[in-house]
Design a protein around this motif. Structure first.
Motif, short mmCIF file in Angstrom:
data_model
loop_
_atom_site.label_atom_id
_atom_site.label_comp_id
_atom_site.label_asym_id
_atom_site.label_seq_id
_atom_site.Cartn_x
_atom_site.Cartn_y
_atom_site.Cartn_z
N ASN A 195 0.82 -1.22 0.00
CA ASN A 195 0.00 0.00 0.00
C ASN A 195 0.85 1.27 0.00
OD1 ASN A 195 -2.36 -1.62 0.20
ND2 ASN A 195 -2.07 -1.76 2.41
N ASP A 197 2.16 4.88 -0.86
CA ASP A 197 1.56 6.17 -1.21
C ASP A 197 2.68 7.15 -1.54
OD1 ASP A 197 -0.10 8.38 -1.50
OD2 ASP A 197 -0.04 8.84 0.64
N THR A 199 3.56 10.60 -1.86
CA THR A 199 2.96 11.86 -1.40
C THR A 199 3.46 13.04 -2.24
OG1 THR A 199 4.67 12.54 0.19
CG2 THR A 199 3.08 10.87 0.92
#
Length: 303
Positions: A195, A197, A199
């Motif tokens: 998962n 991410d 940013t």
């Protein structure tokens, strides 16, 4: 800094064909006047790029120009192509287009000399490839990333890190990054990153505290001098895993002498041979392996 920008301008023009001065100024975060000075500097070095005014004008190479005798020798050109070709071994994005353009500019045919595929078999290959591309993007753009990370015991925890580089070591990919949770550099195995991410938080510099990417043996526990005996049929596995200097072949098998830290890897390695390894010394390693086998046997008896 200027020399680095000049090469990046050349690369950009090789990739795009042409560009406007404002376009280059915005990309490299300098003034339009600086871009024109850079064009003059490149032209003075013997590489004919020029600027044309008007609505359809821009900066580009002279038509049919071959970047050749004034800049690189034949050997240097071949080395450049070979180096870029090696990037294709790790599925570096858009490398094929770069190769074709430089091959045409240098007027040299490509030699099909390398093919490597680091991806795993099966459905996990595509997921790992996507992770590779995301991590590469985060490194090049200096963007902070977040992900769930599973340790060796299966416990997961969210990590926020500043990505530094990708490392391939002993049949696995790792991310080397500064972990904000531990305020230190850490190594994260691809297969345990979930998962991810990417940013929008950017960073400029890395913290100065940094050590070797992989721990040194003395940092991993007590070093043990091992002497082991193996039958002939496992020779291929020994040579795949160990240094040749540690292996002595005889008529009936192999004697291996090496020094390793006492870690789970050591026991996993020895136990992977089953009954095809004999521990000559030290004896306490033999006893601990007996205990591990007994624990496994008791476990399966109780299931």
């Amino acid at each position: 800094m200027q020399e680095s920008r000049l090469f990046r301008i050349l690369y950009y023009l090789l990739d795009k064909g042409h560009a406007t001065a404002p376009e280059l100024a915005e990309r490299f975060e300098v003034s339009v006047r600086t871009i024109y000075r850079d064009v003059d500097a490149i032209s003075s070095a013997g590489i004919p790029i020029y600027a044309t005014a008007g609505r359809n004008g821009g900066i580009q190479f002279l038509d049919d120009y071959v970047l050749d005798k004034s800049f690189f020798s034949d050997k240097e050109k071949q080395e450049i192509l070979s180096s870029i070709q090696s990037l294709s071994a790790i599925q570096y994005p858009e490398v094929d287009n770069i190769l074709k353009k430089l091959s045409a500019i240098f007027q040299i045919g490509l030699t099909d000399w390398i093919e490597v595929n680091f991806s795993r078999w099966g459905s996990m290959a595509e997921d790992e490839n996507q992770l590779f591309l995301q991590l590469k993007k985060s490194i090049f753009e200096k963007r902070r990333i977040s992900f769930e990370y599973y340790n060796s015991s299966g416990t997961n925890r969210k990590r926020d890190v500043l990505p530094r580089k990708l490392v391939y070591k002993d049949k696995a990919w790792y991310l080397y990054a500064f972990c904000l949770l531990h305020d230190d550099y850490r190594l994260f195995r691809f297969s345990r990153i979930k998962n991810l991410d990417l940013t929008e938080i950017r960073f400029e510099e890395f913290p100065e505290i940094e050590h070797g990417i992989f721990p040194k043996p003395q940092d991993m526990g007590m070093l043990i001098d091992l002497e082991l005996r193996f039958p002939l049929e496992v020779g291929f596995k020994l040579y795949d895993t160990l240094e040749d200097s540690a292996i002595v072949k005889s008529e009936d098998g192999y004697i291996v002498n090496l020094t390793l830290p006492e870690t789970d890897w050591l026991y996993d390695f020895l136990m992977s041979f089953g009954d095809r390894v004999t521990i000559i010394r030290p004896q306490f390693i033999k006893q601990r392996i007996i205990e591990k086998y007994e624990a496994a046997l008791n476990h399966y008896k109780g299931v």
